[in-house]
Design an enzyme around this catalytic site. Structure first.
Site, short mmCIF file in Angstrom:
data_model
loop_
_atom_site.label_atom_id
_atom_site.label_comp_id
_atom_site.label_asym_id
_atom_site.label_seq_id
_atom_site.Cartn_x
_atom_site.Cartn_y
_atom_site.Cartn_z
CG ASP A 139 -0.19 -0.31 2.67
OD1 ASP A 139 0.92 -0.01 2.64
OD2 ASP A 139 -0.85 -0.95 3.64
CB CYS A 154 10.02 -5.15 -24.08
SG CYS A 154 8.87 -3.64 -23.29
CB CYS A 190 6.31 -4.74 -20.93
SG CYS A 190 6.17 -5.73 -22.27
CG HIS A 207 4.08 -10.02 0.12
ND1 HIS A 207 3.41 -10.25 1.16
CD2 HIS A 207 5.14 -10.95 -0.09
CE1 HIS A 207 3.71 -11.37 1.42
NE2 HIS A 207 4.85 -11.88 0.93
CB SER A 229 2.35 -10.07 10.29
OG SER A 229 2.54 -11.31 9.43
#
EC number: 2.3.1.286
Length: 250
Positions: free
Chosen positions: A110, A136, A133, A125, A198
């Site tokens: 975020d 390429c 892309c 992450h 977490s």
């Protein structure tokens, strides 16, 4: 593990942090819930209670059903970008600035740690700032991905070569990025890890708490490492950090 009331837990945590030679912080979705971003696994409120992440945010869906990925999964990623840091993010930024912590390892995508001013952030992450892309390797802004999707260019294509674009988020099925290797090294050099928000169930990040002698866990629910922790605090991240930080400064 110490079983005390919150006041004594905060005091113990502050003492551990002050006596540490090097402290790293590991954050998960729970630190951002106060910014309006749902976490993933809390009973009744977790994002994945209503959908299977492996069927939404996975390389399998991206490659086999890119239209589904961009109409469902991408919207989840995009929705996080409007959030603002909360007090917990700002306190961690201040703690880094004062040399109390060495940096932050985050499972979140975020960008809120950076928005709050944190400098050393390992995004294990990925992030929702850029895309790439697949043909390429051209880097593009996440805003460009959003613009293309808004114009119904699904999947979005690279302006340079026509290859399919993807967000720079670690999807289910992706290898871990180089940031994880760097984070691993930081933890191995530390004597204290503070885990905030977490559940510590996602590999390989959940191996990190086992690599340090000192461990503080601030999380709303139980984790597999509670038994190992020096201090376990069941409070909201901002409330816990505010109290700990005030004790460190006093």
């Amino acid at each position: 593990m110490f079983f005390m009331d919150s006041k004594n837990l905060f005091k113990k945590a502050a003492e551990l942090i002050k006596s540490s030679q090097k402290t790293m912080v590991l954050t998960g979705a729970g630190i951002s819930t106060e910014s309006g971003i749902p976490d993933f696994r809390s009973p009744g409120t977790g994002l994945w209670e209503n959908m299977d992440p492996t069927e939404v945010l996975s390389t399998k869906v991206l490659f086999n059903s890119p239209e589904e990925f961009y109409r469902v999964g991408f919207k989840i990623l995009s929705s996080m970008r409007n959030a603002e840091p909360n007090e917990a993010h700002y306190i961690l930024s201040e703690m880094e600035k004062e040399g109390i912590i060495a940096g932050v390892i985050t499972q979140n995508i975020d960008n809120l740690h950076q928005k709050a001013g944190s400098k050393k952030v390992y995004e294990v992450h990925g992030n929702t700032r850029e895309g790439s892309c697949l043909r390429c390797g051209e880097k593009v802004s996440f805003e460009l991905l959003e613009e293309k999707v808004a114009k119904e260019e699904i999947p979005p294509r690279c302006d340079r070569c026509g290859g399919m674009l993807r967000p720079d988020v670690v999807l289910f099925g992706d290898p871990m990025p180089h940031a994880f290797d760097l984070a691993l090294k930081e933890v191995q050099e530390s004597d204290l890890l503070i885990v905030i928000g977490s559940s510590l169930v996602v590999a390989p990040v959940n191996f990190l708490p086992g690599m340090v002698d000192g461990l503080i866990i601030i999380n709303a629910t139980e984790t597999p490492y509670d038994y190992k922790a020096d201090v376990v605090i069941r409070e909201k991240a901002s409330y816990a950090l505010r109290n700990i930080w005030n004790l460190i400064k006093s």
